[in-house]
Design an enzyme around this catalytic site. Structure first.
Site, mmCIF file in Angstrom:
data_model
loop_
_atom_site.group_PDB
_atom_site.id
_atom_site.type_symbol
_atom_site.label_atom_id
_atom_site.label_comp_id
_atom_site.label_asym_id
_atom_site.label_seq_id
_atom_site.Cartn_x
_atom_site.Cartn_y
_atom_site.Cartn_z
ATOM 1 N N SER A 145 -53.251 32.929 -30.930
ATOM 2 C CA SER A 145 -54.701 32.727 -30.883
ATOM 3 C C SER A 145 -55.012 31.911 -29.638
ATOM 4 O O SER A 145 -54.126 31.215 -29.118
ATOM 5 C CB SER A 145 -55.128 31.942 -32.130
ATOM 6 O OG SER A 145 -56.434 31.426 -31.988
ATOM 7 N N TYR A 158 -54.698 25.150 -38.646
ATOM 8 C CA TYR A 158 -54.625 26.407 -37.896
ATOM 9 C C TYR A 158 -54.157 26.154 -36.461
ATOM 10 O O TYR A 158 -53.256 26.826 -35.954
ATOM 11 C CB TYR A 158 -56.015 27.052 -37.905
ATOM 12 C CG TYR A 158 -56.092 28.450 -37.330
ATOM 13 C CD1 TYR A 158 -55.878 29.568 -38.131
ATOM 14 C CD2 TYR A 158 -56.416 28.653 -35.988
ATOM 15 C CE1 TYR A 158 -55.980 30.859 -37.616
ATOM 16 C CE2 TYR A 158 -56.520 29.937 -35.460
ATOM 17 C CZ TYR A 158 -56.305 31.033 -36.275
ATOM 18 O OH TYR A 158 -56.406 32.303 -35.763
#
Ligand code: NAD
Length: 263
Positions: A145, A158
């Site tokens: 990401s 995350y």
């Protein structure tokens, strides 16, 4: 007509939806056997599985194990090996998100996100590597990401997991470099999928914003193109990483983020 991935088997975690399903379709389109994984409606998943076989002219297996649990990851990898002999292309893609300030971050959510977004990739990778080394060919691809490179507030677990995944991938790339096996991260910015849609209510709450404000002022604020990335664009990059043209691309973290991390 022969296709570029005929005879190869690709296992894609978290592929019943979103980016994972787009990977599965792209790789099936090139003739690979596919193992899909993830949760969802049984009939809808079976429809996707049959559709993948029609696309590939090869086989597709659904393995619906919960990848937050080590024994279930081992069971999924065994099912793939029993059916196909092993996995040539491993895409670690299953992931989840939770949005909350650090001091209020639920401990169970922290543990789940680290288990799914980081630990699962370690377990699938350690189990896939021996077969890839034997074959002298393999592709390990992580959906990391933009959050493997930069942080955002309220996404502690995350961001931690994705930064960890980027470091893990570089280490793996070095260990398998002489075996014809590559390991890379693909790092999308915001892609319009259920994962993004589902975090809008919590972000509205955490930041005191409306839905439109979250879309434009939070999600797309950092994406200079002001457009969401598409799952198909991410999948096309995975196809490239599986090609001979990408044989020397390893240990890389490829951004597809509309310029987000250029800033
Ligand atoms: P999604 O919610 O559409 O898909 C997630 C998939 O993971 C689903 O198939 C789901 O069933 C599966 N899954 C969830 N929990 C699981 C578990 N315990 N065991 C096995 N499978 C499980 O999300 P997405 O947006 O397609 O995300 C896919 C990956 O892309 C994630 O790793 C995410 O972090 C990453 N990513 C997404 C974006 C984005 O903007 N959507 C951006 C960057 C990175």
């Amino acid at each position: 007509m022969s296709k570029s991935l005929n005879g190869k088997t690709a296992l894609i975690t978290g592929s019943t939806s979103g980016i994972g399903l787009a990977y599965a379709k792209a790789l099936a389109g090139e003739g690979a056997n596919i193992v899909i994984n993830g949760f969802g409606d049984k009939d809808a998943i079976e429809k996707e599985r049959v559709g993948l076989e029609a696309l590939s002219g090869a086989r597709a297996l659904y393995s619906g194990h919960d990848l937050t649990k080590v024994d279930q990851i081992e069971a999924m990898m065994k099912e793939a090996a029993d059916m196909f002999g092993g996995v040539d292309i491993l895409i670690n893609n299953a992931g989840m998100q939770h949005v909350a300030p650090v001091e209020e971050f639920p401990i169970d959510k922290w543990d789940l996100i680290i288990a799914l977004n980081l630990n699962a990739a370690f377990h699938t990778t350690r189990l896939a590597i021996p077969y890839m080394k034997d074959k002298k060919w393999g592709r390990i691809i992580q959906t990391a990401s933009a959050h493997s490179l930069v942080a955002s507030p309220f996404k502690a677990a995350y961001v931690t997991a994705k930064h960890g995944l980027a470091g893990f991938t570089k280490t793996v790339a070095l260990e398998v470099a002489t075996f014809g096996v590559t390991a890379n991260c693909i790092s999308p910015g915001y892609v319009w999928t259920p994962l993004v849609e589902n975090q809008i209510p919590d972000t509205m709450k955490a930041r005191g914003l409306t839905r439109e404000q979250v879309m434009n002022d939070v999600l797309l604020a950092g994406q200079p193109t002001k457009q969401f990335v598409t799952a198909e664009q991410v999948a096309a990059t995975a196809l490239y990483l599986c090609s001979d043209a990408a044989a020397q691309v390893t240990g890389a973290n490829l951004s597809i983020d509309g310029g987000w991390t250029a800033q």
